[in-house]
Design an enzyme around this catalytic site. Sequence first.
Site, PDB file in Angstrom:
ATOM      1  N   ASN A   1     -54.574  25.562  55.226  1.00 54.70           N
ATOM      2  CA  ASN A   1     -53.923  25.539  56.528  1.00 54.70           C
ATOM      3  C   ASN A   1     -52.501  26.045  56.310  1.00 54.70           C
ATOM      4  O   ASN A   1     -51.624  25.282  55.904  1.00 54.70           O
ATOM      5  CB  ASN A   1     -53.909  24.128  57.122  1.00 54.70           C
TER       6      ASN A   1
ATOM      7  N   ARG B   1     -49.745  32.464  68.611  1.00 51.93           N
ATOM      8  CA  ARG B   1     -50.677  31.806  67.663  1.00 51.93           C
ATOM      9  C   ARG B   1     -52.045  32.492  67.642  1.00 51.93           C
ATOM     10  O   ARG B   1     -52.960  32.043  66.952  1.00 51.93           O
ATOM     11  CB  ARG B   1     -50.865  30.329  68.017  1.00 51.93           C
TER      12      ARG B   1
ATOM     13  N   HIS C   1     -49.555  32.994  61.195  1.00 55.86           N
ATOM     14  CA  HIS C   1     -49.275  34.018  62.205  1.00 55.86           C
ATOM     15  C   HIS C   1     -48.264  35.055  61.743  1.00 55.86           C
ATOM     16  O   HIS C   1     -47.915  35.952  62.507  1.00 55.86           O
ATOM     17  CB  HIS C   1     -48.767  33.326  63.486  1.00 55.86           C
TER      18      HIS C   1
ATOM     19  N   ALA D   1     -47.544  27.658  60.383  1.00 51.03           N
ATOM     20  CA  ALA D   1     -47.008  28.818  61.114  1.00 51.03           C
ATOM     21  C   ALA D   1     -47.122  30.115  60.311  1.00 51.03           C
ATOM     22  O   ALA D   1     -47.131  31.206  60.900  1.00 51.03           O
ATOM     23  CB  ALA D   1     -45.555  28.559  61.493  1.00 51.03           C
TER      24      ALA D   1
ATOM     25  N   ARG E   1     -44.881  14.612  63.913  1.00 47.99           N
ATOM     26  CA  ARG E   1     -44.783  15.917  64.558  1.00 47.99           C
ATOM     27  C   ARG E   1     -45.750  16.032  65.748  1.00 47.99           C
ATOM     28  O   ARG E   1     -46.973  15.960  65.564  1.00 47.99           O
ATOM     29  CB  ARG E   1     -45.160  16.940  63.487  1.00 47.99           C
TER      30      ARG E   1
ATOM     31  N   GLU F   1     -60.088  28.848  56.265  1.00 51.84           N
ATOM     32  CA  GLU F   1     -58.883  28.643  57.082  1.00 51.84           C
ATOM     33  C   GLU F   1     -59.118  27.442  58.002  1.00 51.84           C
ATOM     34  O   GLU F   1     -60.138  27.387  58.686  1.00 51.84           O
ATOM     35  CB  GLU F   1     -58.661  29.908  57.921  1.00 51.84           C
TER      36      GLU F   1
ATOM     37  N   HIS G   1     -57.291  24.826  60.963  1.00 49.40           N
ATOM     38  CA  HIS G   1     -56.201  24.426  61.846  1.00 49.40           C
ATOM     39  C   HIS G   1     -56.597  23.141  62.544  1.00 49.40           C
ATOM     40  O   HIS G   1     -57.720  23.028  63.060  1.00 49.40           O
ATOM     41  CB  HIS G   1     -55.906  25.512  62.886  1.00 49.40           C
TER      42      HIS G   1
ATOM     43  N   ARG H   1     -53.799  27.994  72.539  1.00 56.05           N
ATOM     44  CA  ARG H   1     -52.346  27.754  72.581  1.00 56.05           C
ATOM     45  C   ARG H   1     -51.585  29.063  72.871  1.00 56.05           C
ATOM     46  O   ARG H   1     -52.153  29.980  73.443  1.00 56.05           O
ATOM     47  CB  ARG H   1     -51.927  27.072  71.268  1.00 56.05           C
TER      48      ARG H   1
ATOM     49  N   TYR I   1     -51.155  17.115  67.167  1.00 58.49           N
ATOM     50  CA  TYR I   1     -51.636  16.964  65.784  1.00 58.49           C
ATOM     51  C   TYR I   1     -52.124  15.556  65.435  1.00 58.49           C
ATOM     52  O   TYR I   1     -52.578  15.324  64.321  1.00 58.49           O
ATOM     53  CB  TYR I   1     -50.537  17.408  64.798  1.00 58.49           C
TER      54      TYR I   1
ATOM     55  N   SER J   1     -55.240  21.925  65.260  1.00 53.59           N
ATOM     56  CA  SER J   1     -55.275  22.161  66.712  1.00 53.59           C
ATOM     57  C   SER J   1     -56.173  23.345  67.043  1.00 53.59           C
ATOM     58  O   SER J   1     -56.540  24.130  66.159  1.00 53.59           O
ATOM     59  CB  SER J   1     -53.852  22.427  67.225  1.00 53.59           C
TER      60      SER J   1
ATOM     61  N   PRO K   1     -46.071  24.763  56.078  1.00 50.74           N
ATOM     62  CA  PRO K   1     -44.871  24.124  56.606  1.00 50.74           C
ATOM     63  C   PRO K   1     -45.125  23.136  57.744  1.00 50.74           C
ATOM     64  O   PRO K   1     -45.984  23.363  58.594  1.00 50.74           O
ATOM     65  CB  PRO K   1     -44.027  25.310  57.115  1.00 50.74           C
ATOM     66  N   ASN K   2     -44.374  22.078  57.677  1.00 55.05           N
ATOM     67  CA  ASN K   2     -44.336  21.015  58.704  1.00 55.05           C
ATOM     68  C   ASN K   2     -45.562  20.105  58.715  1.00 55.05           C
ATOM     69  O   ASN K   2     -45.595  19.127  59.452  1.00 55.05           O
ATOM     70  CB  ASN K   2     -44.102  21.616  60.108  1.00 55.05           C
TER      71      ASN K   2
HETATM   72  C1  DQA Z   1     -51.576  24.707  62.743  1.00 57.63           C
HETATM   73  C2  DQA Z   1     -51.404  25.649  63.941  1.00 57.63           C
HETATM   74  C3  DQA Z   1     -50.216  26.562  63.727  1.00 57.63           C
HETATM   75  O1  DQA Z   1     -50.071  27.433  64.835  1.00 57.63           O
HETATM   76  C4  DQA Z   1     -48.953  25.762  63.585  1.00 57.63           C
HETATM   77  O2  DQA Z   1     -47.859  26.596  63.342  1.00 57.63           O
HETATM   78  C5  DQA Z   1     -49.062  24.697  62.544  1.00 57.63           C
HETATM   79  C6  DQA Z   1     -50.302  23.935  62.465  1.00 57.63           C
HETATM   80  C7  DQA Z   1     -52.701  23.678  62.980  1.00 57.63           C
HETATM   81  O3  DQA Z   1     -53.079  23.022  62.009  1.00 57.63           O
HETATM   82  O4  DQA Z   1     -53.171  23.506  64.107  1.00 57.63           O
HETATM   83  O5  DQA Z   1     -48.120  24.407  61.834  1.00 57.63           O
HETATM   84  O6  DQA Z   1     -51.926  25.466  61.615  1.00 57.63           O
END
Ligand code: DQA
Length: 143
Positions: free
Chosen positions: A74, A111, A80, A77, A17, A98, A100, A107, A22, A102, A9-10
């Site tokens: 990835n 997270r 978590h 959210a 964003r 996996e 990420h 953080r 990011y 960030s 998501p997102n």
């Molecule tokens: C993320 C880190 C997650 O905590 C966050 O919810 C994301 C992006 C990252 O790519 O850094 O949506 O997975």
Amino acid sequence: MKIYVLNGPNLNLLGVREPGIYGSESYTDLIKRIEAHAKEACVSVKCLQSNHEGTLVDYIHEGFYEGIDGIVLNPGAYTHTSIAILDAAKAVGIPTVEVHISKVQEREDFRQVSYIRAACVATITGKGFDGYLEAIDILEKVK
Ligand code: DQA
């Protein structure tokens, strides 16, 4: 070698964003970089994104039936929160990395938990888009 790159998501809103976290490049830019890297490495790649937990589970199952060799994941959210995505990865047993963008470990407290990590051969954080390319390289070595 065939792999899926799954984004949760997102991540479709990359570039818009929270660019301070990011970056300013878009999801399309990310896919272009992944496809170029995969081509160079002679890896066949399918990139998928969903904002829905069940759809990400379905993509993992689809990869299993397609006989893919690895997943770059990835979960956003859902990293978590999602036992369903963890169970899917465990069920299919496909080597998964996996990723990420960030540095999640620096953080918020919420997270610091990653459910998916238990089913992954490696975790890459804080390397921006390069993390996805590194994940492909790791999967090549695992195969
Ligand atoms: C993320 C880190 C997650 O905590 C966050 O919810 C994301 C992006 C990252 O790519 O850094 O949506 O997975």
